[in-house]
Each structure stands twice: as structure tokens, then as C-alpha cells.
Design a protein around this motif. Structure first.
Motif, short mmCIF file in Angstrom:
data_model
loop_
_atom_site.label_atom_id
_atom_site.label_comp_id
_atom_site.label_asym_id
_atom_site.label_seq_id
_atom_site.Cartn_x
_atom_site.Cartn_y
_atom_site.Cartn_z
N ASN A 276 0.70 -1.41 -0.50
CA ASN A 276 0.38 -0.44 -0.17
C ASN A 276 0.88 1.88 0.22
OD1 ASN A 276 0.69 0.72 2.72
ND2 ASN A 276 -0.49 -0.83 3.93
N PHE A 277 -0.06 2.02 -0.15
CA PHE A 277 0.46 3.63 -0.25
C PHE A 277 1.67 3.69 0.90
CE2 PHE A 277 1.17 8.38 0.71
CZ PHE A 277 2.16 8.93 -0.34
N PHE A 278 0.97 3.82 1.85
CA PHE A 278 1.86 4.34 3.18
C PHE A 278 3.06 3.84 3.85
CE2 PHE A 278 -2.84 5.11 3.75
CZ PHE A 278 -1.99 6.49 4.14
N TYR A 279 3.16 2.24 3.25
CA TYR A 279 4.66 1.79 3.26
C TYR A 279 4.97 1.72 2.35
CZ TYR A 279 1.77 -1.28 6.84
OH TYR A 279 1.06 -1.32 8.12
N VAL B 43 -14.32 11.75 -3.20
CA VAL B 43 -13.50 11.13 -4.17
C VAL B 43 -12.44 11.35 -3.22
CG1 VAL B 43 -11.97 11.86 -6.22
CG2 VAL B 43 -13.97 12.37 -6.06
N PHE B 44 -11.63 12.25 -2.76
CA PHE B 44 -10.56 11.98 -1.57
C PHE B 44 -10.70 11.26 -0.56
CE2 PHE B 44 -8.09 13.57 1.79
CZ PHE B 44 -6.85 14.45 0.69
N GLY B 45 -11.87 10.95 -0.32
CA GLY B 45 -11.76 9.59 1.38
C GLY B 45 -11.64 8.52 0.34
N ALA B 46 -12.20 8.07 -0.78
CA ALA B 46 -12.25 7.38 -1.55
C ALA B 46 -10.73 6.38 -1.60
CB ALA B 46 -12.67 7.11 -3.02
N LEU B 47 -9.94 8.22 -2.46
CA LEU B 47 -8.97 7.67 -2.59
C LEU B 47 -7.85 7.58 -2.05
CD1 LEU B 47 -7.95 10.90 -5.15
CD2 LEU B 47 -7.98 8.36 -5.92
N LEU B 48 -7.93 8.08 -0.11
CA LEU B 48 -7.11 8.24 0.61
C LEU B 48 -7.22 6.29 0.82
CD1 LEU B 48 -7.62 10.49 2.32
CD2 LEU B 48 -5.91 10.28 1.96
N CYS B 49 -8.64 5.63 1.67
CA CYS B 49 -9.04 4.59 1.70
C CYS B 49 -8.20 3.39 0.59
CB CYS B 49 -11.17 4.26 1.10
SG CYS B 49 -11.27 5.03 2.60
N MET C 121 -5.65 4.12 -1.13
CA MET C 121 -4.00 4.19 -1.00
C MET C 121 -3.96 2.84 0.49
SD MET C 121 -3.27 7.91 -0.84
CE MET C 121 -2.37 8.98 -2.24
N TRP C 122 -4.60 2.41 1.31
CA TRP C 122 -4.57 1.77 1.80
C TRP C 122 -4.28 -0.16 1.44
CZ3 TRP C 122 -2.35 1.06 6.89
CH2 TRP C 122 -2.10 0.07 7.02
N PHE C 123 -4.92 0.07 0.09
CA PHE C 123 -4.61 -0.86 -0.67
C PHE C 123 -3.56 -1.16 -1.53
CE2 PHE C 123 -9.60 -0.86 1.45
CZ PHE C 123 -9.29 -1.94 2.23
N ALA C 124 -3.79 -0.76 -2.09
CA ALA C 124 -2.71 -0.68 -3.46
C ALA C 124 -1.95 1.09 -3.48
CB ALA C 124 -3.52 -0.55 -4.25
N VAL C 125 -0.68 1.03 -3.85
CA VAL C 125 -0.12 2.41 -4.29
C VAL C 125 -0.72 2.82 -5.27
CG1 VAL C 125 1.97 3.54 -5.03
CG2 VAL C 125 2.03 1.17 -3.80
N PRO C 126 -1.11 4.11 -5.65
CA PRO C 126 -2.03 4.77 -6.28
C PRO C 126 -0.91 5.10 -7.44
CG PRO C 126 -1.18 6.52 -4.49
CD PRO C 126 -1.09 5.13 -4.16
N SER C 127 -1.85 5.05 -8.47
CA SER C 127 -0.61 5.18 -10.05
C SER C 127 -0.36 6.99 -9.78
CB SER C 127 -1.46 5.16 -11.17
OG SER C 127 -2.88 5.68 -11.48
N LEU C 128 0.36 7.06 -11.57
CA LEU C 128 0.62 8.64 -11.14
C LEU C 128 -0.96 9.48 -11.50
CD1 LEU C 128 2.62 10.93 -11.49
CD2 LEU C 128 3.44 10.45 -13.37
N ALA D 30 -4.04 9.22 -10.26
CA ALA D 30 -4.80 8.81 -8.91
C ALA D 30 -4.03 9.78 -8.21
CB ALA D 30 -4.47 7.49 -8.50
N ALA D 31 -2.71 9.61 -8.21
CA ALA D 31 -2.11 10.39 -7.08
C ALA D 31 -2.10 12.01 -7.39
CB ALA D 31 -0.53 10.14 -6.49
N MET D 32 -2.20 12.46 -8.94
CA MET D 32 -2.28 13.68 -8.96
C MET D 32 -3.59 14.41 -8.63
SD MET D 32 0.40 15.11 -10.38
CE MET D 32 -0.20 16.33 -11.06
N LEU D 33 -4.88 13.48 -8.87
CA LEU D 33 -5.98 13.96 -8.75
C LEU D 33 -6.06 13.84 -7.34
CD1 LEU D 33 -9.26 13.87 -9.53
CD2 LEU D 33 -8.61 11.55 -9.51
N LEU D 34 -5.06 13.13 -6.39
CA LEU D 34 -5.72 13.49 -5.23
C LEU D 34 -5.36 14.53 -4.55
CD1 LEU D 34 -6.07 12.06 -2.26
CD2 LEU D 34 -3.08 11.76 -2.29
#
Length: 560
Positions: A72-75, A120-126, A128-135, A137-141
Motif C-alpha cells: 500500500n501507499f503508506f508502507y 473522491v478524496f476519501g475514496a482515494l485515501l482508502c 491507498m491502504w490497499f495499493a500504491v496509486p498510479s500517477l 490517481a496521485a495527481m487527482l488526489l
């Protein structure tokens, strides 16, 4: 097809588990102060994975896969951006939550569009716990976060009064504004050029890889033309965007071209063909070195360079030495990878065989017999140490057991060779491997010949029983059928032996050795025949010995 050897065989929808990701990220961040603060660098999780890869990972079904992203993104952030990067993101998240609270406290409440942004922001953050976002998705965040912050500042300016921006009509302010505008313009221009070059380079690289995907009935005579086109596209990719991965791919293509040239020509090679082959092999080595110089901490680069030297060992002197040196660097970077330890030990085993077979007194007159024997014994001890290390890391790993067994067999220590293979049968992976039972039976059969006890009915019956298990797993296993036929002949069970040998003849048409044994059976001759390590070519679809070649493909660094 000859091109299939370069095609990637990488699982496309797998991710590292959360537990392993956390362990790797924490250990990597505690390695040194710089990594603790800044991490290993954006996109460099694969280096953290290699250096901190837990030994328990060898028991995983994907133990030969090298991951370039965390679970995930945090690790991922902790390993690549360090604690500073992770805390910075958490501060940004806290600022976002503060903005939401500010807007919700307003009398007008939150509008529907604003609630959509929050969702949208909450969905993207959630996510991130399951996967590393694509570029994207990160830009959208970041875009959503910026919009929410802008709305909050506009709705409640007093809440943000401690942050003030003022552009006064003064020379200083005008100069600052002009400098800032030029800086942003140059930055955008730089990134625009960079992204364009990256895209065009990747497009040329993609076209090269597309040419490598060939149908099974692809004519071999067209392979040269297709490889030339692959080479042109890779050269274009390098011209546009000088990435080390392109050089590594070009090295692999050069190696394949050399193999195609050598296979197409008649042996012995004429002077012109030999020159082309040697030139392509030289290109492969040089391109791999360029890639390695750009990424000296990449295990995949060292591993692929070793593969190149292994492939040219029959053409170039000291190639085996360079392969061993490359693998020694690879195991330093990824010390818990059993496949790397096996490949290192196997290359040293082959080098030990070459040294034993070479005429040392004629080639190295400066060394005494004692010095030469000492060098060979030292190499043998080192070889066995590395093969045992592979088994220690992965006890059910068949390939290093086979190599250790071969060493014992070469030294006429059949009891040790048999014990090494039998110890592997306590693991389920080997219990369903027909080759393990075959090797045990082959060693037992050759031991009877060595002890001049080829008529021992009890031991021959035991050999047949072991081969029965091998053939029950793989009914068309030529080696096992061939050996069982020989053992049955020694037992006088000619009808069963003939049935086995007839099937071997069908599976290996034109094999003179097999036909000779068939004739001996027909004439009821029972002379014993010693079995070499690989007496026959395995039929199509049969599992060959594990090579240990990198299937733990480093995504983003190998061909893909």
C-alpha cells in the motif's frame, strides 16, 4: 520460437502482502539515518525489497517474484520517502480534514459538489491502504485537496488569517513575481520536455517488445529480420530517452541474435559467422555494463549480466569468472534469495568441473601440483557452501540439492549423493517431482555398477519401486522409463522391459543409444549400462531441471 526466451513472464496482478510490506519498510527506514529521514528515493522500493527481503518469503508461492512496490501507499512512502515524506503526507491529510471542518462549521453548510469532492478524496485515501496509486490517481488526489483548500480559504478567510499573501505594487514585489513566473514557466517546460521524451522512448520500447511476441509457428528463418527490427526500435528508444532498462534489453537481444546466428550456421563456424557472433556477444556484454553502471544497486542488472556471461561462457574465456563475480554482487544486495545462491553455486560447480578436466600442468606451468589442487579444493568448498546456503533458505528447493548430489557423485560418494536427494522427499514440493525419484534411482543403479553388484536382485527391485513412483507422476518420462527397462532386464523381466523401451523409442525417435538397448533386449542380452546424469533428451512437455534463472523478475527493470 527463439524470441520467446526474451519475452517477460511476470505475474501482472499480484501485490506484496501488508505484513511483509510493513516489515520491509520499517527495517529499511532503520538501516541508516539518511534512509530514516529521506528513504531510499521515489520509485526505489525494489531496492528496499531486495535488501530486507525476509527469509520466510521463500515459503511463499511467489518466492521468485521481485516486487518493485509495497502492498500500500503508506508502507511505500515509509520505505521510499522516509519518515519525513510520510509525516509530510499526514500533515497534508490533517490540513485537508481541518478544511472540511471549517466549511462544515459555516452557516450555509456544505454544498453537494463539495461533498462529492470529499467523497473522491476519501475514496482515494482508502484505496491507498490497499495499493500504491498510479500517477494519475496521485495527481487527482492533490488536485482535489487543492480545490477543497481553496474553497475553505474562500469560505472562511478568518480561519486562515495567520497565512497571508500580499503582492504590493513595488519593485521588489514585481521582481519576485517575475522571477516566480519565469521559474514556474521553465519548470513546466522542463517537465513537458521530460514527459514527452519519456513517452516517445516508451513508445519505441513498446514497439520493440511487441515484435518479440511471436506465434508458435513463427518461421526461424525470419527471426534475424525481426530481431534487427527490435534492435532498431531499442536504439531509437535509447536515442530519445537514455534509460538503463533499454540498454539491458538491447544486451539481451544481442545475445539472442548471437544464438540465432550460431544455430543457423553449420558447425564449425566459418570465419565470417564467428566474427559476427563474437561481435554480438561483445555488444551484449558492453550494453549490460552500461546498464549496470547506471544502476549499480539493482539486483536485476547484476543477475541479467550474469546470465549474459553464462550464455557466452562457451565462446569467451573467463566468462564464467565474470558470471560468478556478478552473482556475488547480486547476493550481497539480496542475501535471502535462494535462487541467487543456487546460481552462484552452480556456476562455481561448473567452473570446478572445468578446472578438474583441464590440463593444468600444460596451461599453468608456474603453479605446482599442490597449488593447483589447493585452488580446486577451495573452489569446491566454496561451491558446496553456497549450494547449502540455498537449501538452508529454501529446504524444498530441488535444483541446489541436485547440484550437491552431482558433486558427491563426481567424487564417487554415492551414499552421500543418494542421501541428499532422499532428504528432499520430506517436502511436498519434491514428493510430486518425478525427477527427484528418477535421480535417486539412477544413483542407486550406478552405485550397483560401481560396486560390481549389478545382479543384486533386492537392490534392483528397490530401484524399480522408486522408478514406479517417478513414472506414476510422469508416465512419459523417458529417463525413468529407460532406467526401469535396464533394471528390469537385469532382473530377467524382459517383457516389462521391452514395453518400457518401446515407449522410449516412440518418445525419442532416431536415438541410436535407445535403439541399441532395444536390440539388446530383443536378443536377451543383459550387460549393465552406466547411466550419465542426462542419458536422454526429455520429451516435449516434460519438466527439465530447474535452472534458477530469474523468474523473480524485477518489474520496471527487466523486459516488460
Amino acid at each position: 520460437a527463439v524470441l520467446e526466451d526474451i519475452s517477460p513472464r511476470i505475474p501482472t496482478e499480484v501485490s506484496l502482502s501488508g505484513g511483509v510490506s510493513r516489515a520491509i519498510a520499517v527495517k529499511s527506514s532503520l538501516r541508516d539515518p539518511v534512509r530514516f529521514i529521506f528513504g531510499s528515493g521515489p520509485g526505489n522500493f525494489v531496492y528496499s525489497f531486495s535488501s530486507e527481503r525476509p527469509a520466510e518469503f521463500n515459503q511463499n508461492a511467489l518466492w521468485q517474484v521481485r516486487f518493485n512496490r509495497a502492498g500500500n501507499f503508506f508502507y511505500e512512502a515509509l520505505a521510499t520517502l522516509g519518515w519525513l515524506g510520510l509525516v509530510s503526507f499526514l500533515v497534508f491529510f490533517g490540513f485537508f480534514v481541518y478544511n472540511i471542518i471549517v466549511i462544515l462549521r459555516q452557516k450555509g453548510g456544505a454544498s453537494v459538489p463539495f461533498l462529492a469532492l470529499i467523497s473522491v478524496f476519501g475514496a482515494l485515501l482508502c484505496g491507498m491502504w490497499f495499493a500504491v496509486p498510479s500517477l494519475p490517481a496521485a495527481m487527482l488526489l492533490w488536485l482535489v485537496g487543492a480545490l477543497v483548500s481553496g474553497i475553505a480559504i474562500n469560505a472562511a478567510p478568518r480561519e486562515f488569517s495567520y497565512i497571508s499573501f500580499s503582492l504590493k505594487k513595488s519593485v521588489t514585489s514585481a521582481l519576485s513575481l517575475s522571477f516566480g513566473f519565469v521559474f514556474v514557466l521553465v519548470l513546466l517546460l522542463f517537465f513537458g520536455v521530460y514527459m514527452t521524451r519519456t513517452y516517445l522512448g516508451e513508445y519505441a520500447y513498446y514497439k520493440a517488445l511487441t515484435l518479440l511476441v511471436v506465434p508458435p509457428d513463427f518461421p526461424p528463418e525470419d527471426a534475424k529480420k525481426r530481431l534487427d527490427l527490435v534492435r532498431v526500435n531499442l536504439a531509437n528508444a535509447i536515442t530519445i530517452n537514455n534509460r538503463p532498462e533499454y540498454y539491458l534489453s538491447l544486451a539481451q537481444v544481442s545475445l539472442t541474435q548471437a544464438q540465432v546466428e550460431a544455430q543457423a550456421a553449420q558447425a564449425p563456424l566459418d570465419t565470417e559467422t564467428r566474427g559476427r557472433v563474437q561481435g554480438l556477444l561483445s555488444d551484449a556484454v558492453n550494453y549490460s555494463k552500461i546498464a549496470l553502471d547506471a544502476k549499480p544497486y539493482s539486483v536485476a542488472m547484476w543477475e541479467n549480466r550474469a546470465m549474459i556471461f553464462e550464455s557466452v561462457s562457451s565462446f569467451a574465456d573467463q566468462a564464467r569468472d565474470f558470471a560468478i563475480q556478478s552473482l556475488e554482487e547480486a547476493v550481497k544486495l539480496e542475501p535471502t534469495n535462494a535462487a541467487l545462491w543456487y546460481r552462484l553455486g552452480e556456476n562455481q560447480r561448473l567452473q570446478w568441473i572445468e578446472k578438474k578436466a583441464s590440463d593444468e600442468p600444460k596451461k599453468k606451468t608456474a603453479q605446482s601440483d599442490e597449488e593447483r589442487v589447493s585452488i580446486t579444493l577451495s573452489l569446491l568448498e566454496e561451491t558446496q557452501t553456497h549450494l547449502r546456503k540455498a537449501i538452508e533458505l529454501k529446504p524444498d528447493y530441488y535444483a541446489p540439492r541436485l547440484s550437491l548430489s552431482r558433486i558427491a557423485e563426481d567424487n564417487d560418494d554415492f551414499d552421500t549423493a543418494i542421501n541428499i536427494m532422499q532428504e528432499g522427499l520430506q517436502y511436498s514440493a519434491n514428493q510430486t517431482n518425478a525427477a527427484v525419484y528418477y535421480e535417486i534411482a539412477r544413483l542407486m543403479y550406478n552405485q550397483l555398477l560401481k560396486d560390481r553388484d549389478s545382479d543384486n536382485k533386492e537392490k534392483l527391485t528397490e530401484i524399480v519401486r522408486v522408478l514406479d513412483q517417478s513414472i506414476s507422476i510422469s508416465p512419459n518420462y523417458s529417463n525413468a522409463l529407460y532406467t526401469r527397462a535396464l533394471a528390469l532386464r537385469q532382473l530377467g523381466q524382459y517383457e516389462r522391459a521391452e514395453k518400457d523401451m518401446e515407449l522410449v523409442v516412440q518418445l525419442n525417435p532416431g536415438n541410436k543409444d535407445v535403439q541399441a538397448q532395444m536390440d539388446a533386449l530383443n536378443n536377451r542380452l543383459s550387460q549393465p549400462v552406466e547411466l550419465p546424469p542426462s542419458p536422454l533428451t526429455l520429451p516435449e512437455g516434460e519438466s527439465k531441471e530447474e535452472s534458477g534463472v530469474n523468474t523473480n523478475a524485477e518489474q520496471g527493470e527487466n523486459l516488460q
